[in-house]
Write a protein that holds these residues in place. Structure first.
Motif, PDB file in Angstrom:
ATOM      1  N   THR A  35       0.830  -1.193   0.000  1.00 46.26           N
ATOM      2  CA  THR A  35       0.000   0.000   0.000  1.00 46.26           C
ATOM      3  C   THR A  35       0.861   1.237   0.000  1.00 46.26           C
ATOM      4  N   SER A  37       1.749   5.299   0.268  1.00 46.94           N
ATOM      5  CA  SER A  37       1.274   6.477   0.968  1.00 46.94           C
ATOM      6  C   SER A  37       0.790   7.496  -0.043  1.00 46.94           C
ATOM      7  N   SER A  38      -0.041   8.461   0.401  1.00 50.32           N
ATOM      8  CA  SER A  38      -0.478   9.515  -0.498  1.00 50.32           C
ATOM      9  C   SER A  38       0.685  10.445  -0.770  1.00 50.32           C
ATOM     10  N   GLU A 172      -4.013  -2.489  -8.607  1.00 49.97           N
ATOM     11  CA  GLU A 172      -4.556  -1.173  -8.339  1.00 49.97           C
ATOM     12  C   GLU A 172      -4.477  -0.890  -6.852  1.00 49.97           C
ATOM     13  N   ASP A 173      -4.145   0.360  -6.508  1.00 49.53           N
ATOM     14  CA  ASP A 173      -4.045   0.749  -5.111  1.00 49.53           C
ATOM     15  C   ASP A 173      -4.393   2.223  -4.983  1.00 49.53           C
ATOM     16  N   HIS A 174      -5.436   2.533  -4.227  1.00 45.11           N
ATOM     17  CA  HIS A 174      -5.846   3.910  -3.979  1.00 45.11           C
ATOM     18  C   HIS A 174      -5.988   4.703  -5.279  1.00 45.11           C
ATOM     19  N   GLY A 175      -6.594   4.096  -6.281  1.00 40.64           N
ATOM     20  CA  GLY A 175      -6.856   4.783  -7.528  1.00 40.64           C
ATOM     21  C   GLY A 175      -5.701   4.826  -8.499  1.00 40.64           C
ATOM     22  N   TYR A 192       4.036   3.569  -9.832  1.00 34.75           N
ATOM     23  CA  TYR A 192       2.629   3.912  -9.693  1.00 34.75           C
ATOM     24  C   TYR A 192       2.220   4.907 -10.779  1.00 34.75           C
TER      25      TYR A 192
END
Length: 236
Positions: A35, A37-38, A172-175, A192
């Protein structure tokens, strides 16, 4: 090299990005444990996923190999890439900008942020350390520009040194869609994308992770970034 010692600490942290052009290979499932981070929370982490490689499952997205055009740019050895990352300095987490400019064998790697602004430069076969805050230039007589220094792998310009890598899969991860590659040195690389635009690069080397947010990547030449300042003081 007074200033080189300080610079190497940062360079070594980023040297985990010595991976490059992907080749199709065995797949693994790392979807839920990888996952990102933003972009506003990119930090240097000390925990890796540690999941074992396994057969690709239904969670994997059909790959379009989005990273390949970027691999081609870096393999061409003429580009400018700008990244954002965050680094702990003492007890503070500070923003850093990393700019990599390459023109054939010449390259400049500039790290700037609060309290720091330095460039590691290789120009015409000579290595230099430039301190933009103190406006000084230090010649590194011991550096061999034809080799990648063991203590500063970033000199080869991360994360695209061509040591070979194997495509794993896409999820896919967080869009964002991300592609995973195994580097020949054992590191795991994650690229990404938003659409077909590269937005973030993450590497996992053992228990250590490092993340860069992509600001801009261009295959245009930038000779003004790969030069010695004319009005700086030369250190003895």
């Amino acid at each position: 090299m007074k200033r080189r010692i300080a610079l190497i600490g940062t360079l070594t942290a980023i040297a985990v990005f010595s991976a490059a052009c992907g080749q199709d290979g065995a797949a693994s499932d790392e979807s839920s444990s990888s996952t990102a981070s933003s972009q506003s929370e990119v930090v240097e982490s000390t925990t890796g996923s540690g999941s074992e490689a396994s057969a690709e499952t239904e969670t994997s997205i059909a790959s379009t190999h989005l990273a390949e055009p970027y691999f081609a740019i870096f393999a061409g050895r003429q580009y400018v890439a700008q990244y954002h990352y965050r680094q702990f300095t003492g007890e503070a987490l500070e923003d850093r900008t990393l700019t990599v400019a390459v023109a054939g064998a010449d390259q400049a790697i500039r790290i700037s942020g609060e309290g720091t602004d330095t460039t590691s430069l290789i120009l015409d076969g000579q290595a230099y350390e430039i301190d933009h805050l103190n406006r000084t230039i230090d010649r590194n007589e011991n550096a061999d520009p034809t080799e990648t220094p063991a203590d500063a792998g970033i000199i080869a310009a991360p994360p695209f040194r061509d040591i070979g890598s194997t495509y794993v899969g896409s999820w896919e991860d967080h869009g964002l869609i991300y592609e995973e590659y195994y580097a020949a040195n054992g590191d795991r690389m994650f690229y990404y994308f938003e659409g077909d635009i590269l937005k973030r690069i993450r590497s996992a080397s053992g228990e250590n992770e490092f993340t860069l947010d992509v600001i801009e990547i261009s295959d245009t030449a930038a000779p003004e970034r790969i030069e010695l300042p004319e009005d700086y003081e030369w250190l003895p």
